[in-house]
Design a protein around this motif. Structure first.
Motif, PDB file in Angstrom:
ATOM      1  N   GLU A   9       0.831  -1.205   0.000  1.00 19.44           N
ATOM      2  CA  GLU A   9       0.000   0.000   0.000  1.00 19.44           C
ATOM      3  C   GLU A   9       0.870   1.262   0.000  1.00 19.44           C
ATOM      4  N   GLU A  10       1.882   1.244   0.844  1.00 14.21           N
ATOM      5  CA  GLU A  10       2.826   2.371   0.926  1.00 14.21           C
ATOM      6  C   GLU A  10       3.475   2.612  -0.440  1.00 14.21           C
ATOM      7  N   TRP A  11       3.800   1.529  -1.151  1.00 15.88           N
ATOM      8  CA  TRP A  11       4.419   1.632  -2.477  1.00 15.88           C
ATOM      9  C   TRP A  11       3.393   1.929  -3.576  1.00 15.88           C
ATOM     10  N   GLY A  12       2.119   1.974  -3.206  1.00 14.67           N
ATOM     11  CA  GLY A  12       1.080   2.192  -4.212  1.00 14.67           C
ATOM     12  C   GLY A  12       0.879   1.017  -5.151  1.00 14.67           C
ATOM     13  N   LEU A  13       1.141  -0.178  -4.642  1.00 17.86           N
ATOM     14  CA  LEU A  13       1.034  -1.387  -5.461  1.00 17.86           C
ATOM     15  C   LEU A  13      -0.168  -2.213  -5.039  1.00 17.86           C
ATOM     16  N   PRO A  14      -0.677  -3.080  -5.947  1.00 16.35           N
ATOM     17  CA  PRO A  14      -1.823  -3.924  -5.579  1.00 16.35           C
ATOM     18  C   PRO A  14      -1.470  -4.860  -4.422  1.00 16.35           C
ATOM     19  N   LEU A  15      -2.474  -5.201  -3.607  1.00 11.63           N
ATOM     20  CA  LEU A  15      -2.242  -6.117  -2.485  1.00 11.63           C
ATOM     21  C   LEU A  15      -1.984  -7.540  -2.993  1.00 11.63           C
ATOM     22  N   LEU A  16      -1.183  -8.277  -2.267  1.00 14.62           N
ATOM     23  CA  LEU A  16      -0.834  -9.649  -2.635  1.00 14.62           C
ATOM     24  C   LEU A  16      -1.678 -10.637  -1.851  1.00 14.62           C
ATOM     25  N   GLU A  17      -2.006 -11.756  -2.486  1.00 15.28           N
ATOM     26  CA  GLU A  17      -2.757 -12.809  -1.810  1.00 15.28           C
ATOM     27  C   GLU A  17      -2.051 -14.134  -1.998  1.00 15.28           C
ATOM     28  N   MET A  18      -1.822 -14.825  -0.904  1.00 16.54           N
ATOM     29  CA  MET A  18      -1.065 -16.074  -0.943  1.00 16.54           C
ATOM     30  C   MET A  18      -1.964 -17.268  -0.671  1.00 16.54           C
ATOM     31  N   GLY A  19      -1.741 -18.360  -1.374  1.00 17.50           N
ATOM     32  CA  GLY A  19      -2.399 -19.631  -1.090  1.00 17.50           C
ATOM     33  C   GLY A  19      -1.361 -20.640  -0.611  1.00 17.50           C
ATOM     34  N   ILE A  20      -1.769 -21.504   0.322  1.00 17.58           N
ATOM     35  CA  ILE A  20      -0.842 -22.499   0.877  1.00 17.58           C
ATOM     36  C   ILE A  20      -1.486 -23.882   0.839  1.00 17.58           C
ATOM     37  N   GLY A  21      -0.732 -24.875   0.382  1.00 20.75           N
ATOM     38  CA  GLY A  21      -1.153 -26.275   0.432  1.00 20.75           C
ATOM     39  C   GLY A  21      -0.196 -27.062   1.325  1.00 20.75           C
ATOM     40  N   ILE A  22      -0.750 -27.986   2.101  1.00 18.01           N
ATOM     41  CA  ILE A  22       0.096 -28.823   2.977  1.00 18.01           C
ATOM     42  C   ILE A  22      -0.332 -30.278   2.842  1.00 18.01           C
ATOM     43  N   ASN A  23       0.648 -31.161   2.814  1.00 12.33           N
ATOM     44  CA  ASN A  23       0.378 -32.583   2.671  1.00 12.33           C
ATOM     45  C   ASN A  23       1.467 -33.377   3.385  1.00 12.33           C
ATOM     46  N   THR A  24       1.088 -34.557   3.884  1.00  9.60           N
ATOM     47  CA  THR A  24       2.033 -35.403   4.610  1.00  9.60           C
ATOM     48  C   THR A  24       2.089 -36.764   3.935  1.00  9.60           C
ATOM     49  N   GLY A  25       3.277 -37.257   3.648  1.00 13.85           N
ATOM     50  CA  GLY A  25       3.386 -38.574   3.034  1.00 13.85           C
ATOM     51  C   GLY A  25       4.833 -38.958   2.799  1.00 13.85           C
ATOM     52  N   GLU A  26       5.002 -40.171   2.276  1.00  7.86           N
ATOM     53  CA  GLU A  26       6.349 -40.688   2.041  1.00  7.86           C
ATOM     54  C   GLU A  26       6.947 -40.164   0.745  1.00  7.86           C
ATOM     55  N   VAL A  27       8.174 -39.712   0.833  1.00  5.45           N
ATOM     56  CA  VAL A  27       8.918 -39.284  -0.351  1.00  5.45           C
ATOM     57  C   VAL A  27      10.344 -39.815  -0.228  1.00  5.45           C
ATOM     58  N   VAL A  28      11.066 -39.755  -1.341  1.00  3.20           N
ATOM     59  CA  VAL A  28      12.494 -40.051  -1.291  1.00  3.20           C
ATOM     60  C   VAL A  28      13.224 -38.720  -1.120  1.00  3.20           C
ATOM     61  N   VAL A  29      14.078 -38.644  -0.114  1.00  2.00           N
ATOM     62  CA  VAL A  29      14.887 -37.439   0.084  1.00  2.00           C
ATOM     63  C   VAL A  29      16.359 -37.808  -0.081  1.00  2.00           C
ATOM     64  N   GLY A  30      17.127 -36.860  -0.538  1.00  5.99           N
ATOM     65  CA  GLY A  30      18.550 -37.121  -0.690  1.00  5.99           C
ATOM     66  C   GLY A  30      19.248 -35.957  -1.354  1.00  5.99           C
ATOM     67  N   ASN A  31      20.543 -36.070  -1.489  1.00 12.62           N
ATOM     68  CA  ASN A  31      21.292 -35.047  -2.206  1.00 12.62           C
ATOM     69  C   ASN A  31      21.232 -35.361  -3.687  1.00 12.62           C
ATOM     70  N   ILE A  32      20.489 -34.535  -4.400  1.00 15.64           N
ATOM     71  CA  ILE A  32      20.176 -34.830  -5.792  1.00 15.64           C
ATOM     72  C   ILE A  32      20.791 -33.775  -6.686  1.00 15.64           C
ATOM     73  N   GLY A  33      21.390 -34.233  -7.787  1.00 12.95           N
ATOM     74  CA  GLY A  33      21.939 -33.277  -8.740  1.00 12.95           C
ATOM     75  C   GLY A  33      23.120 -33.855  -9.475  1.00 12.95           C
ATOM     76  N   SER A  34      23.886 -32.959 -10.094  1.00 10.23           N
ATOM     77  CA  SER A  34      25.071 -33.367 -10.824  1.00 10.23           C
ATOM     78  C   SER A  34      26.276 -33.133  -9.927  1.00 10.23           C
ATOM     79  N   GLU A  35      27.427 -33.518 -10.436  1.00  7.06           N
ATOM     80  CA  GLU A  35      28.647 -33.416  -9.626  1.00  7.06           C
ATOM     81  C   GLU A  35      28.865 -31.981  -9.143  1.00  7.06           C
ATOM     82  N   LYS A  36      28.604 -31.030 -10.052  1.00  7.13           N
ATOM     83  CA  LYS A  36      28.919 -29.633  -9.734  1.00  7.13           C
ATOM     84  C   LYS A  36      27.803 -28.926  -8.988  1.00  7.13           C
ATOM     85  N   ARG A  37      26.652 -29.551  -8.918  1.00  2.07           N
ATOM     86  CA  ARG A  37      25.493 -28.830  -8.436  1.00  2.07           C
ATOM     87  C   ARG A  37      24.542 -29.811  -7.785  1.00  2.07           C
TER      88      ARG A  37
END
Lengths: 221, 221
Positions: free
Chosen positions: A106-134
């Motif tokens: 509002e101070e910046w004279g910009l439109p207001l922002l609206e956020m949506g949030i989704g939450i879920n619980t379940g099994e996933v595979v986690v790990g360090n994923i990527g290429s050698e450099k990244r």
């Protein structure tokens, strides 16, 4: 190199039940095309700064910023017993943090922002994923996709959670409503819940429209 | 801190025409749920290593690994005149790199992997996006979403590009086919093109099923 010795990388991988939170600014992509690019980045960085502080306060792991979207993990890399409950509390605190964010808009004279949030619980595979450099700590699994789908059902200001999250979240969760949905990639309909607040140790509640009604003065006789 | 002095961050932001490439492994999420987690991460890292080397060779910027998905930019941070053409050549080289990747899958006794690639060219906002503690070179805009939608139309082994990419890519692009689609978030139908190869300085072509047919010996008289 990786190509010569892929097995040498040994970055592990683990299947784990975690709670996944995704958020985005509803309608921001369209807005971003009408604003000067410096404003777009200024808004995003201001908003993401507030969200990052909130997520950190609730011990969530920010896995990713994607434009205005955020992917947060509760339960990876560190598992805590109250992950689903903390994720819900975090989501409410994130929605509440939109108040100072929008004061700045509002101070910046910009439109207001609206956020949506989704939450879920379940099994996933986690790990360090990527290429050698990244490499990064990443997650894979249909439960991630499902979380995005649940988030896709939100309107601005809303927090929608899956039944698995709700059941794991403990007592005193205030529900504003529920509905059955059939997200793509899911075999049978699931019920999702519209979160209004959390009691107990957190005691955080979303402002409802009702609370914004002004009490009318008694009419003159 | 950021919250006290958001304007002090000055991370800029620029509107720029770039070529966006997204890829993912078709069906990998489902596969990941049937395999031991160590195998999932081993496969992903082997595959992403090959792709990262290929993308780097074609001067693409890897913006993001998301599970088995990759988001690549051509034209950011560095603009080059042949960005759309190089993106197409890169996509073909990525598909060709699936041959050694799948040789390894066979060696490991694992199912073969199939990758789909979408490419699109358009204006986005680029800049250093994030919170004070965590910033990355990121992009925002509907053209990013559209690229994911185009990728969503692929089957394994396919490269689909938007008309804007094709028109900007220059001569000697081999097209296997085209179709009109109506992706979500786009007002009118768009035409997408199924890439078969690129001539000229690259001279890279996808193997077609026809080429895999074995020539039958002459029947005995």
């Amino acid at each position: 190199t990786l190509l010569e010795n892929p097995e040498g990388l040994k970055m592990g991988g683990e299947r784990r039940k975690i709670t996944i939170l995704t958020s985005d600014l509803r309608g921001f992509t369209a807005l971003s095309e009408r604003l000067p690019p410096e404003e777009v980045v200024k808004i995003l960085n201001f908003y993401l700064g507030y969200m990052a502080d909130t997520i950190t306060a609730y011990q969530g792991t920010i896995d990713e910023f994607m434009g205005d979207g955020i992917l947060v993990l509760f339960g990876a890399p560190t598992v805590r017993e109250d992950d689903p409950r903390r994720a819900i509390a975090c989501a409410i605190a994130m929605q509440q943090a939109m108040t100072p964010v929008n004061e700045k808009m509002e101070e910046w004279g910009l439109p207001l922002l609206e956020m949506g949030i989704g939450i879920n619980t379940g099994e996933v595979v986690v790990g360090n994923i990527g290429s050698e450099k990244r490499t990064k700590y990443g997650i894979v699994g249909s439960q991630v996709n499902l979380t995005y789908r649940i988030e896709g059902y939100t309107i601005g200001g809303q927090i929608l959670v899956s039944e698995t999250t709700l059941q794991a979240a403990g007592d005193e969760i205030k529900i504003n409503g529920q509905k059955e949905v059939s997200p793509k990639g899911v075999k049978k309909p699931i019920t999702i819940y519209d979160i209004g607040g959390i009691g107990g140790e957190y005691n955080l509640f979303l402002e409802t429209n009702e609370e914004e009604f002004v009490v009318l003065p008694e009419p003159l006789p």
